[in-house]
Design an enzyme around this catalytic site. Structure first.
Site, PDB file in Angstrom:
ATOM      1  CG  HIS A  85      -2.139   0.827   1.058  1.00  0.00           C
ATOM      2  ND1 HIS A  85      -3.305   0.292   0.567  1.00  0.00           N
ATOM      3  CD2 HIS A  85      -2.395   2.129   1.287  1.00  0.00           C
ATOM      4  CE1 HIS A  85      -4.234   1.234   0.514  1.00  0.00           C
ATOM      5  NE2 HIS A  85      -3.695   2.365   0.945  1.00  0.00           N
ATOM      6  CG  ASP A 164     -10.638   3.272   4.581  1.00  0.00           C
ATOM      7  OD1 ASP A 164     -10.254   4.321   5.145  1.00  0.00           O
ATOM      8  OD2 ASP A 164     -10.193   2.919   3.480  1.00  0.00           O
ATOM      9  NE  ARG A 171      -8.724  10.747   6.129  1.00  0.00           N
ATOM     10  CZ  ARG A 171      -7.833   9.892   5.596  1.00  0.00           C
ATOM     11  NH1 ARG A 171      -8.220   8.691   5.174  1.00  0.00           N
ATOM     12  NH2 ARG A 171      -6.586  10.212   5.492  1.00  0.00           N
ATOM     13  CB  SER A 186      -7.318   5.491   6.057  1.00  0.00           C
ATOM     14  OG  SER A 186      -7.549   5.223   4.706  1.00  0.00           O
ATOM     15  CE  LYS A 190      -7.369   1.635   1.888  1.00  0.00           C
ATOM     16  NZ  LYS A 190      -7.735   2.800   2.692  1.00  0.00           N
TER      17      LYS A 190
HETATM   18  N1  URA Z   1      -4.139   5.652   1.390  1.00  0.00           N
HETATM   19  C1  URA Z   1      -5.179   5.258   2.170  1.00  0.00           C
HETATM   20  O1  URA Z   1      -5.678   4.158   2.016  1.00  0.00           O
HETATM   21  N2  URA Z   1      -5.646   6.093   3.081  1.00  0.00           N
HETATM   22  C2  URA Z   1      -5.128   7.312   3.287  1.00  0.00           C
HETATM   23  O2  URA Z   1      -5.594   8.014   4.164  1.00  0.00           O
HETATM   24  C3  URA Z   1      -4.043   7.736   2.489  1.00  0.00           C
HETATM   25  C4  URA Z   1      -3.575   6.872   1.529  1.00  0.00           C
END
Ligand code: URA
Length: 440
Positions: A85, A164, A171, A186, A190
């Site tokens: 990620h 999320d 956001r 966040s 995930k």
């Molecule tokens: N990637 C994400 O999944 N969440 C964030 O807040 C920033 C980048």
């Protein structure tokens, strides 16, 4: 009728006091169920951004987000599982390149991605520019696809981390993105909802990232790694350069097309290098390869064409047109108008305001202003020079892909204003500032 008043949660955080896990969980559950309004949730997010969350509150928020949906658990696939990620950047197509390379190397890649956020692009928006491609995969579809193809990239959904999905979109629309605890919760919600053997985190630092310095990015990396450790999950983070767009393309279809050129082995550059670095790190951790062997295997996945074929299979498994790997522009949407971008100065490129370029691409229609806005997958910016390269006044440095001539002119002015040019030689910034290990 419930006696619980979610305004009290917002007021507690507004006043700089700590929330307990129950309050955080109730608020997140209430918002996910639609009982807490967008207005109140936006106030909560702004209070969190301004007042901060301590590690216990961040853990509680992450737990509540994971608990809002199901989790994905893999039966024995005969291959180690990995997730990767990015915390967000401009022209950050690493996932599009990394996932098929890692799959071609014998790893199983399972990934929940995000959409565009603030000035940054989102992998889901990029993938969805491929006609027919779905990202709303169920947990069962993710499991099946990872077993069959070796990689799947999916979205949060009503069954996977829905909290999320909802908070992320809010956001984006309320200027509440750049907060270490909100980003950590966040990202990690995930990652923790999908049980892989390894989590790789690409924590971006620089003008195009939410964390503007490597030190701030390292703090975000540590917050994410702490959450992984609390869950007993193996995670490794790299703080990487986002002081300029990583690749040349900024925009959804444009970034998919660029990823295809990297996967075909047609181009080198920082996008290829970083995707290979993550694939090699994953193979070192999970297959026990030495760094040299892992790097060679990752490069071979591209050279042999195997990574490109994995990408085709992933796209087809998700309902998309796999011919995108053969001739991207025969399949991807094209902008109505493509204008050349020419340098207005002579000199050496000293720095780039990558956030301004991300915002310019968003203003062309590649990003959202309001929650739920439709995006234009075809528009965006191509900018070739990297820091340290020489520019010549009047020479072509890229293209603007736009819906109208007026919007293209605005984007071109923004891009040129985002470039700082100097006379002397300039050292390119390092691509990777350093690695942090979740075990440290
Ligand atoms: N990637 C994400 O999944 N969440 C964030 O807040 C920033 C980048």
């Amino acid at each position: 009728m419930s006696l619980w008043d979610p305004r009290a949660v917002v007021a507690t955080k507004r006043d700089g006091k700590a929330l307990d896990a129950g309050e955080v969980a109730a608020f997140v559950e209430g918002y996910t169920r639609g009982e807490v309004t967008d207005a109140l949730a936006a106030a909560f997010l702004m209070a969190c951004l301004l007042r901060g969350l301590d590690p216990d509150e961040t853990l509680a928020l992450t737990r509540a987000m994971v608990a809002s949906g199901d989790t994905v658990r893999f039966a024995d696939l005969g291959a180690p599982t990995v997730d990767k990620h990015s915390t967000g950047g401009v022209s950050d197509g690493v996932t599009l390149v990394f996932a098929p390379i890692a799959a071609a190397m014998g790893l199983a890649v399972a990934k929940l991605s995000g959409r565009g956020l603030g000035h940054t692009g989102g992998t889901l928006d990029k993938l969805e520019s491929i006609p027919g491609l779905r990202t709303d995969l169920s947990p069962q579809e993710i499991e099946r696809q990872v077993a069959d193809v070796g990689c799947a990239v999916a979205a949060q959904s009503p069954s996977l981390v829905p909290a999320d999905g909802a908070l992320y979109a809010l956001r984006d629309a309320t200027a509440t993105v750049p907060s270490v605890p909100l980003i950590a919760a966040s990202v990690m919600s995930k990652k923790l909802a999908v049980e892989t053997d390894l989590i790789l985190l690409d924590v971006k630092a620089g003008s195009g990232a939410f964390m503007k310095t490597p030190e701030e990015a390292a703090a975000l990396a540590r917050a994410c790694l702490d959450l992984a450790r609390g869950w007993d999950r193996r995670a490794v983070a790299a703080v990487t350069d986002m002081s300029q767009p990583l690749g040349d393309a900024v925009g959804n279809a444009l970034e998919v097309a660029e990823a295809m050129t990297v996967l075909r082995g047609d181009v080198g550059g920082r996008l290829r290098e970083l995707a290979l670095a993550f694939a090699a790190r994953a193979a070192g951790e999970l297959l026990g390869l030495s760094p040299g062997e892992a790097a060679a295997r990752a490069a071979r996945a591209i050279d042999s064409g195997e990574a490109l074929e994995r990408f085709r299979r992933m796209v087809e498994a998700q309902g998309g047109d796999g011919r995108v790997v053969d001739d991207a522009w025969a399949i991807l949407p094209r902008a109505k108008a493509i204008f050349p971008l020419t340098s207005d100065r002579d000199g050496v490129l000293a720095s780039v305001d990558a956030e301004r370029i991300g915002l310019a691409s968003g203003a062309l229609g590649a990003g959202r202003i309001r929650k739920g806005d439709a995006i234009d997958p075809a528009v965006g910016i191509v900018l070739h020079p990297k820091v340290g390269d020489r520019l010549e006044a009047g020479a072509r440095v890229g293209e603007i892909h736009a819906g109208t001539e007026a919007s293209a002119a605005g984007a071109a002015a923004d891009v040129l204003a985002a470039l700082t040019v100097t006379e002397g030689p300039v050292e390119p910034p390092p691509l990777v500032h350093g690695w942090l290990d979740g075990l440290d």
